[in-house]
Design an enzyme around this catalytic site. Structure first.
Site, PDB file in Angstrom:
ATOM      1  N   GLN A   1      -7.728   3.119 -19.359  1.00 25.91           N
ATOM      2  CA  GLN A   1      -7.857   4.401 -20.040  1.00 25.91           C
ATOM      3  C   GLN A   1      -6.951   4.448 -21.264  1.00 25.91           C
ATOM      4  O   GLN A   1      -5.739   4.232 -21.163  1.00 25.91           O
ATOM      5  CB  GLN A   1      -7.503   5.572 -19.127  1.00 25.91           C
ATOM      6  CG  GLN A   1      -7.789   6.917 -19.805  1.00 25.91           C
ATOM      7  CD  GLN A   1      -7.327   8.119 -19.032  1.00 25.91           C
ATOM      8  OE1 GLN A   1      -6.130   8.365 -18.930  1.00 25.91           O
ATOM      9  NE2 GLN A   1      -8.279   8.870 -18.471  1.00 25.91           N
TER      10      GLN A   1
ATOM     11  N   ALA B   1      -5.927  12.047  -7.481  1.00 21.94           N
ATOM     12  CA  ALA B   1      -4.658  11.606  -8.063  1.00 21.94           C
ATOM     13  C   ALA B   1      -3.523  11.967  -7.112  1.00 21.94           C
ATOM     14  O   ALA B   1      -2.993  11.110  -6.404  1.00 21.94           O
ATOM     15  CB  ALA B   1      -4.450  12.243  -9.437  1.00 21.94           C
TER      16      ALA B   1
ATOM     17  N   MET C   1      -3.146   7.601 -13.590  1.00 21.14           N
ATOM     18  CA  MET C   1      -1.926   8.390 -13.393  1.00 21.14           C
ATOM     19  C   MET C   1      -0.794   7.758 -14.180  1.00 21.14           C
ATOM     20  O   MET C   1      -0.470   6.575 -13.954  1.00 21.14           O
ATOM     21  CB  MET C   1      -1.568   8.447 -11.902  1.00 21.14           C
ATOM     22  CG  MET C   1      -2.573   9.214 -11.063  1.00 21.14           C
ATOM     23  SD  MET C   1      -2.202   9.116  -9.290  1.00 21.14           S
ATOM     24  CE  MET C   1      -2.838   7.480  -8.895  1.00 21.14           C
ATOM     25  N   VAL C   2      -0.239   8.506 -15.106  1.00 19.70           N
ATOM     26  CA  VAL C   2       0.854   7.990 -15.921  1.00 19.70           C
ATOM     27  C   VAL C   2       1.962   7.466 -15.006  1.00 19.70           C
ATOM     28  O   VAL C   2       2.391   8.153 -14.087  1.00 19.70           O
ATOM     29  CB  VAL C   2       1.399   9.082 -16.863  1.00 19.70           C
ATOM     30  CG1 VAL C   2       2.643   8.595 -17.594  1.00 19.70           C
ATOM     31  CG2 VAL C   2       0.326   9.488 -17.861  1.00 19.70           C
TER      32      VAL C   2
ATOM     33  N   CYS D   1      -5.646  15.040 -20.805  1.00 20.75           N
ATOM     34  CA  CYS D   1      -4.206  15.192 -20.590  1.00 20.75           C
ATOM     35  C   CYS D   1      -3.726  16.511 -21.187  1.00 20.75           C
ATOM     36  O   CYS D   1      -3.862  16.742 -22.393  1.00 20.75           O
ATOM     37  CB  CYS D   1      -3.438  14.031 -21.209  1.00 20.75           C
ATOM     38  SG  CYS D   1      -1.643  14.174 -20.994  1.00 20.75           S
TER      39      CYS D   1
ATOM     40  N   LYS E   1     -12.942  10.960 -19.619  1.00 21.04           N
ATOM     41  CA  LYS E   1     -12.425  11.833 -18.563  1.00 21.04           C
ATOM     42  C   LYS E   1     -12.007  13.129 -19.234  1.00 21.04           C
ATOM     43  O   LYS E   1     -11.190  13.123 -20.153  1.00 21.04           O
ATOM     44  CB  LYS E   1     -11.248  11.197 -17.831  1.00 21.04           C
ATOM     45  CG  LYS E   1     -10.757  12.036 -16.649  1.00 21.04           C
ATOM     46  CD  LYS E   1      -9.706  11.293 -15.838  1.00 21.04           C
ATOM     47  CE  LYS E   1      -9.320  12.105 -14.597  1.00 21.04           C
ATOM     48  NZ  LYS E   1      -8.587  13.343 -14.918  1.00 21.04           N
TER      49      LYS E   1
ATOM     50  N   HIS F   1     -12.438  16.751 -14.547  1.00 24.30           N
ATOM     51  CA  HIS F   1     -11.392  17.468 -13.812  1.00 24.30           C
ATOM     52  C   HIS F   1     -11.750  18.945 -13.906  1.00 24.30           C
ATOM     53  O   HIS F   1     -11.815  19.504 -15.002  1.00 24.30           O
ATOM     54  CB  HIS F   1     -10.028  17.193 -14.453  1.00 24.30           C
ATOM     55  CG  HIS F   1      -8.880  17.786 -13.697  1.00 24.30           C
ATOM     56  ND1 HIS F   1      -7.649  17.172 -13.614  1.00 24.30           N
ATOM     57  CD2 HIS F   1      -8.761  18.935 -12.981  1.00 24.30           C
ATOM     58  CE1 HIS F   1      -6.833  17.925 -12.890  1.00 24.30           C
ATOM     59  NE2 HIS F   1      -7.487  18.993 -12.499  1.00 24.30           N
TER      60      HIS F   1
END
EC number: 1.3.1.-
Length: 318
Positions: A86, A238, A33-34, A115, A155, A183
Site C-alpha cells: 500500500q 486491523a 497497519m502502520v 488515512c 482503500k 472502511h
C-alpha cells in the site's frame, strides 16, 4: 528492500484469483497497519486463515527516492503471498515509479485513500484524496497504463453522503481499478463509532468489481455477520487481528501457540523492540492483570521481553 538471498517469485499468487474461489464465501484480509503489518506478523496470520495481507502504508515519494526507506519499509519472503503493497501518494508519476520498484515482489498495488491522521491530510494524501476523485482517477489510469502489470486497488473511507461515496467508487471502477476496500467510517469518526453497513452494501450492489469491507471485526462471528449484511467479497480487520492474530481461524482469544510462533518469526526475520513489544502488548491484553501489564510494559529490550516470557510463561527459544 529487504529480501532473502533465495527469493523466488515464481510461486506468487494473484489476489484476483481469491475472489473467484467458489469454496470461499468471502476472503479473509489482514489490513494495512502502520508499523504493525510487517513481514513477521503477515507470516503469522497467514497460518491462521488469512488469505490476503497488506504491507503498512508506505510513502511512495520516499520509497522511490531512498534505498534506506525501501530497506526499512519493505521486506517479504517467498511464502508472503498474495501480498498487497500500500502506497500513500498524490502524484501519479511518483506512484508509478514506486510501483515499478516492487514488480516481482508483490501481487498487487494499493492506493491509500483513507488515512485520517492530520499529518497525512496536511500532505494531501490518505483521506484527503476522498475529496479529489479526478486525481485518484488519474493515478489509477497511470498505473493501469504503465508497465506495472499488477492488480491495482484503493482503500477508502466513506463520505457522510452515501451518494458521494458511491460516485467515488464508480469513478474508480470506470478507469480500471480492480477492487476496492471500504472502511465504513468517515475520516472524522472515531474507531468506536459503528460502521455504515448501508453505504458498504450500496457500493457492493452497484459495482461489478470485488468489494472488501473493513471495520469492527473482532471475531470470526463478526466477520460472518459483516459479510452476511453487506454481501461483500472480503472482510478486513486491523485492531481485531492485532489483538487476536488467530481470529479468522475461529479462536476467541490469542492462543499461546500463536504468541510463541510470533516471537520466533520475529526473532528469525528481524524486528524492532518497539514493534515486537507493542504486538505482544496487544496479544496479552486479555491475559495479563493490570499489575503484570505495568511490569511487562516497562521492559526495554527484546532480550528482556524474551527472558520475562521464559520465566513467567515457559517460553523456550533456541
Amino acid at each position: 528492500m529487504s529480501l532473502p538471498s533465495n527469493f523466488n517469485n515464481s510461486c506468487r499468487k494473484s489476489p484476483l484469483d481469491l475472489f473467484n474461489d467458489p469454496t470461499k464465501p468471502y476472503i479473509n484480509v489482514c489490513a494495512p497497519m502502520v508499523r504493525y503489518s510487517k513481514l513477521p506478523f503477515r507470516e503469522l496470520v497467514r497460518g491462521y486463515n488469512v488469505d490476503l495481507a497488506y504491507t503498512p502504508m508506505i510513502l511512495a515519494k520516499e520509497f522511490k527516492n531512498s534505498s534506506v526507506a525501501r530497506d526499512f519499509d519493505f521486506s517479504t519472503s517467498p511464502t508472503d503471498s498474495p501480498l498487497i503493497i500500500q502506497f500513500a501518494s498524490n502524484s501519479p508519476v511518483e506512484l508509478a515509479k514506486a510501483a515499478e520498484l516492487v514488480i516481482g515482489y508483490v501481487d498487487g498495488i494499493d492506493l491509500n485513500c483513507g488515512c485520517p491522521q492530520k499529518w497525512a491530510l496536511n500532505e494531501g494524501i490518505g483521506a484527503n484524496l476522498m475529496d479529489k476523485p479526478e486525481l485518484v482517477k488519474d493515478m489509477i489510469r497511470t498505473i493501469k497504463g504503465s508497465g506495472v502489470n499488477l492488480p491495482f486497488s484503493i482503500k477508502i473511507r466513506i463520505h457522510n453522503d452515501m451518494r458521494k461515496t458511491l460516485s467515488f467508487t464508480k469513478n474508480a471502477e470506470s478507469v480500471g481499478v480492480d477492487f476496492i476496500a471500504i472502511h465504513g467510517r468517515t475520516r472524522r469518526q472515531k474507531s468506536t463509532s459503528p460502521i455504515d453497513l448501508d453505504t458498504i452494501r450500496l457500493c457492493k450492489e452497484s459495482l461489478q468489481i470485488p468489494v472488501i469491507a473493513n471495520g469492527n471485526v473482532f471475531s470470526l462471528e463478526d466477520a460472518n455477520i459483516l459479510c452476511e449484511n453487506t454481501k461483500v467479497d472480503g472482510v478486513m480487520t486491523a485492531r481485531g487481528i492485532l489483538k487476536n492474530p488467530a481470529l479468522f481461524a475461529g479462536y476467541e482469544s490469542t492462543p499461546w501457540e500463536c504468541v510463541d510462533r510470533f516471537i520466533k518469526l520475529s526473532l528469525g526475520l528481524g524486528t524492532t523492540h518497539y514493534i515486537f513489544h507493542h504486538h505482544l502488548m496487544y496479544m496479552f491484553e486479555d491475559f495479563m492483570s493490570n499489575a503484570e501489564r505495568k511490569t511487562f510494559n516497562t521492559l526495554t529490550s527484546i532480550p528482556a521481553i524474551v527472558d520475562y516470557l521464559g520465566e513467567h510463561y515457559g517460553l523456550q527459544v533456541d
